[in-house]
Design a protein around this motif. Sequence first.
Motif, PDB file in Angstrom:
ATOM      1  N   ALA A  98       0.825  -1.208   0.000  1.00 35.97           N
ATOM      2  CA  ALA A  98       0.000   0.000   0.000  1.00 35.97           C
ATOM      3  C   ALA A  98       0.858   1.256   0.000  1.00 35.97           C
ATOM      4  CB  ALA A  98      -0.918   0.003   1.221  1.00 35.97           C
ATOM      5  N   VAL A  99       0.245   2.358  -0.439  1.00 39.52           N
ATOM      6  CA  VAL A  99       0.842   3.688  -0.331  1.00 39.52           C
ATOM      7  C   VAL A  99      -0.061   4.500   0.596  1.00 39.52           C
ATOM      8  CG1 VAL A  99       1.530   5.791  -1.545  1.00 39.52           C
ATOM      9  CG2 VAL A  99       1.758   3.563  -2.674  1.00 39.52           C
ATOM     10  N   VAL A 100       0.536   5.137   1.581  1.00 40.44           N
ATOM     11  CA  VAL A 100      -0.244   5.928   2.540  1.00 40.44           C
ATOM     12  C   VAL A 100       0.265   7.369   2.545  1.00 40.44           C
ATOM     13  CG1 VAL A 100      -0.740   3.931   3.998  1.00 40.44           C
ATOM     14  CG2 VAL A 100       1.279   5.333   4.465  1.00 40.44           C
ATOM     15  N   LEU A 101      -0.554   8.278   3.065  1.00 36.42           N
ATOM     16  CA  LEU A 101      -0.167   9.680   3.172  1.00 36.42           C
ATOM     17  C   LEU A 101      -1.035  10.352   4.226  1.00 36.42           C
ATOM     18  CD1 LEU A 101      -2.485  11.665   1.616  1.00 36.42           C
ATOM     19  CD2 LEU A 101      -1.603  10.367  -0.324  1.00 36.42           C
ATOM     20  N   ASN A 102      -0.551  11.466   4.736  1.00 34.42           N
ATOM     21  CA  ASN A 102      -1.298  12.252   5.718  1.00 34.42           C
ATOM     22  C   ASN A 102      -1.625  13.615   5.145  1.00 34.42           C
ATOM     23  OD1 ASN A 102      -1.230  10.322   7.819  1.00 34.42           O
ATOM     24  ND2 ASN A 102       0.833  10.969   8.394  1.00 34.42           N
ATOM     25  N   THR A 103      -2.830  14.116   5.448  1.00 40.54           N
ATOM     26  CA  THR A 103      -3.222  15.459   5.038  1.00 40.54           C
ATOM     27  C   THR A 103      -3.767  16.220   6.238  1.00 40.54           C
ATOM     28  OG1 THR A 103      -5.487  14.793   4.476  1.00 40.54           O
ATOM     29  CG2 THR A 103      -3.848  14.682   2.716  1.00 40.54           C
ATOM     30  N   LEU A 104      -3.586  17.535   6.223  1.00 37.84           N
ATOM     31  CA  LEU A 104      -4.149  18.400   7.252  1.00 37.84           C
ATOM     32  C   LEU A 104      -5.582  18.771   6.895  1.00 37.84           C
ATOM     33  CD1 LEU A 104      -1.145  20.812   7.839  1.00 37.84           C
ATOM     34  CD2 LEU A 104      -2.047  19.160   9.483  1.00 37.84           C
ATOM     35  N   MET A 105      -6.335  19.228   7.878  1.00 37.41           N
ATOM     36  CA  MET A 105      -7.738  19.580   7.666  1.00 37.41           C
ATOM     37  C   MET A 105      -7.886  20.744   6.694  1.00 37.41           C
ATOM     38  SD  MET A 105      -6.314  20.949  10.449  1.00 37.41           S
ATOM     39  CE  MET A 105      -5.952  22.600  11.045  1.00 37.41           C
ATOM     40  N   LEU A 106      -6.796  21.496   6.455  1.00 38.37           N
ATOM     41  CA  LEU A 106      -6.846  22.655   5.568  1.00 38.37           C
ATOM     42  C   LEU A 106      -6.687  22.288   4.098  1.00 38.37           C
ATOM     43  CD1 LEU A 106      -4.367  24.879   7.627  1.00 38.37           C
ATOM     44  CD2 LEU A 106      -6.860  24.840   7.833  1.00 38.37           C
ATOM     45  N   GLN A 107      -6.205  21.082   3.815  1.00 41.35           N
ATOM     46  CA  GLN A 107      -5.817  20.721   2.456  1.00 41.35           C
ATOM     47  C   GLN A 107      -6.978  20.090   1.679  1.00 41.35           C
ATOM     48  OE1 GLN A 107      -2.315  18.517   4.060  1.00 41.35           O
ATOM     49  NE2 GLN A 107      -1.126  19.755   2.628  1.00 41.35           N
ATOM     50  N   HIS A 108      -7.995  20.897   1.419  1.00 42.45           N
ATOM     51  CA  HIS A 108      -9.202  20.389   0.769  1.00 42.45           C
ATOM     52  C   HIS A 108      -8.924  19.938  -0.672  1.00 42.45           C
ATOM     53  CE1 HIS A 108     -11.270  21.956   4.235  1.00 42.45           C
ATOM     54  NE2 HIS A 108     -10.840  23.191   3.979  1.00 42.45           N
ATOM     55  N   GLU A 109      -8.195  20.750  -1.433  1.00 44.23           N
ATOM     56  CA  GLU A 109      -7.900  20.401  -2.824  1.00 44.23           C
ATOM     57  C   GLU A 109      -7.024  19.160  -2.903  1.00 44.23           C
ATOM     58  OE1 GLU A 109      -6.254  23.742  -4.820  1.00 44.23           O
ATOM     59  OE2 GLU A 109      -8.073  24.965  -4.639  1.00 44.23           O
ATOM     60  N   ALA A 110      -6.078  19.041  -1.989  1.00 45.94           N
ATOM     61  CA  ALA A 110      -5.198  17.874  -1.982  1.00 45.94           C
ATOM     62  C   ALA A 110      -5.990  16.600  -1.703  1.00 45.94           C
ATOM     63  CB  ALA A 110      -4.097  18.046  -0.942  1.00 45.94           C
ATOM     64  N   ARG A 111      -6.922  16.656  -0.750  1.00 46.23           N
ATOM     65  CA  ARG A 111      -7.719  15.475  -0.430  1.00 46.23           C
ATOM     66  C   ARG A 111      -8.572  15.057  -1.622  1.00 46.23           C
ATOM     67  NH1 ARG A 111      -8.760  17.954   4.694  1.00 46.23           N
ATOM     68  NH2 ARG A 111     -10.953  18.230   4.165  1.00 46.23           N
ATOM     69  N   ALA A 112      -9.134  16.035  -2.322  1.00 48.13           N
ATOM     70  CA  ALA A 112      -9.936  15.724  -3.508  1.00 48.13           C
ATOM     71  C   ALA A 112      -9.079  15.053  -4.579  1.00 48.13           C
ATOM     72  CB  ALA A 112     -10.581  16.994  -4.059  1.00 48.13           C
ATOM     73  N   LEU A 113      -7.851  15.531  -4.735  1.00 44.22           N
ATOM     74  CA  LEU A 113      -6.934  14.933  -5.717  1.00 44.22           C
ATOM     75  C   LEU A 113      -6.634  13.485  -5.362  1.00 44.22           C
ATOM     76  CD1 LEU A 113      -4.743  14.950  -7.969  1.00 44.22           C
ATOM     77  CD2 LEU A 113      -3.166  15.815  -6.225  1.00 44.22           C
ATOM     78  N   TYR A 114      -6.289  13.230  -4.105  1.00 43.81           N
ATOM     79  CA  TYR A 114      -5.937  11.873  -3.700  1.00 43.81           C
ATOM     80  C   TYR A 114      -7.118  10.920  -3.878  1.00 43.81           C
ATOM     81  CZ  TYR A 114      -1.838  14.124  -1.690  1.00 43.81           C
ATOM     82  OH  TYR A 114      -0.681  14.847  -1.523  1.00 43.81           O
ATOM     83  N   GLU A 115      -8.301  11.392  -3.606  1.00 46.90           N
ATOM     84  CA  GLU A 115      -9.476  10.541  -3.779  1.00 46.90           C
ATOM     85  C   GLU A 115      -9.717  10.237  -5.257  1.00 46.90           C
ATOM     86  OE1 GLU A 115     -12.681  12.403  -1.691  1.00 46.90           O
ATOM     87  OE2 GLU A 115     -11.731  12.138   0.281  1.00 46.90           O
ATOM     88  N   ARG A 116      -9.449  11.204  -6.128  1.00 50.66           N
ATOM     89  CA  ARG A 116      -9.569  10.942  -7.570  1.00 50.66           C
ATOM     90  C   ARG A 116      -8.543   9.914  -8.026  1.00 50.66           C
ATOM     91  NH1 ARG A 116     -10.103  16.608  -7.897  1.00 50.66           N
ATOM     92  NH2 ARG A 116      -7.980  16.813  -8.720  1.00 50.66           N
ATOM     93  N   LEU A 117      -7.392   9.891  -7.387  1.00 53.20           N
ATOM     94  CA  LEU A 117      -6.354   8.921  -7.752  1.00 53.20           C
ATOM     95  C   LEU A 117      -6.662   7.513  -7.241  1.00 53.20           C
ATOM     96  CD1 LEU A 117      -3.131  11.049  -7.121  1.00 53.20           C
ATOM     97  CD2 LEU A 117      -3.896  10.132  -9.327  1.00 53.20           C
ATOM     98  N   GLY A 118      -7.644   7.402  -6.357  1.00 52.35           N
ATOM     99  CA  GLY A 118      -8.021   6.085  -5.838  1.00 52.35           C
ATOM    100  C   GLY A 118      -7.667   5.854  -4.382  1.00 52.35           C
ATOM    101  N   PHE A 119      -7.114   6.863  -3.707  1.00 54.22           N
ATOM    102  CA  PHE A 119      -6.836   6.731  -2.277  1.00 54.22           C
ATOM    103  C   PHE A 119      -8.156   6.753  -1.504  1.00 54.22           C
ATOM    104  CE2 PHE A 119      -2.740   8.086  -3.821  1.00 54.22           C
ATOM    105  CZ  PHE A 119      -1.819   7.537  -2.942  1.00 54.22           C
ATOM    106  N   ARG A 120      -8.176   6.034  -0.400  1.00 54.12           N
ATOM    107  CA  ARG A 120      -9.365   5.989   0.449  1.00 54.12           C
ATOM    108  C   ARG A 120      -9.003   6.432   1.864  1.00 54.12           C
ATOM    109  NH1 ARG A 120     -11.112   6.135  -3.721  1.00 54.12           N
ATOM    110  NH2 ARG A 120     -12.324   4.605  -4.909  1.00 54.12           N
TER     111      ARG A 120
END
Length: 223
Positions: free
Chosen positions: A171-193
């Motif tokens: 697996a590949v994992v990553l952490n995001t802060l509550m401020l990173q709305h655009e980043a979270r949307a990107l990761y979800e489009r890439l298939g991250f859950r």
Amino acid sequence: MAEYRIRPYREEDSEAVREVFATGMSEYAPALCLHVLRQPWALLALGCTFCLLLASARSLLLPVLALTLLLALARHLLGCAWSAYIDRCLGDDLRDIGAAYAESVGARFWVAEADERVVGMVGVRPAEDGAVGELVLKRMSVRKDYRGLGIATALGRTVLAFARRQRGCRAVVLNTLMLQHEARALYERLGFRRHRRYVLPTAYGRLANCTITTYRYDLSGAP
């Protein structure tokens, strides 16, 4: 539309990479201030201060000026705290990128190049928490004036392609802060859950309600 290419990091990219990271992270400072000032304890403190000053003052001007100064001071202190966090990151793996992401330890670092300069970056390293078979995506950032061109998506796919080639990687994992709305949307489009969500376990993290969301991309069965 600017043309870009993703290539491995080179030592001469060091200053440009550090500048891209610092500039990108600095963009979150205003959002961080708003987030903290919206916390119940902060609103209560500001409200009580205003009411006390209003009750003791003969005019409305003094409470308004005092509240304005208090907000300016809070913004300054939060900005300093965020700058200290950025400096800590720059002094960690971004201090010597070549060593931190050396190929011999199963890590890589890539940059996105456009108009003959570095405009984006991303790295990946084995997890340091003892999680066997996991790689951690780190330091994803793209210059503001080059966003919307698919560079971040290309960087993310580069990481996933690398992970698929690693024997035993699950697996590949990553952490995001509550401020990173655009980043979270990107990761979800890439298939991250979304894997888990927690408040940063420090006094400042609890006070500011600094929430971390961990994302996970499982390679087993992934396309």
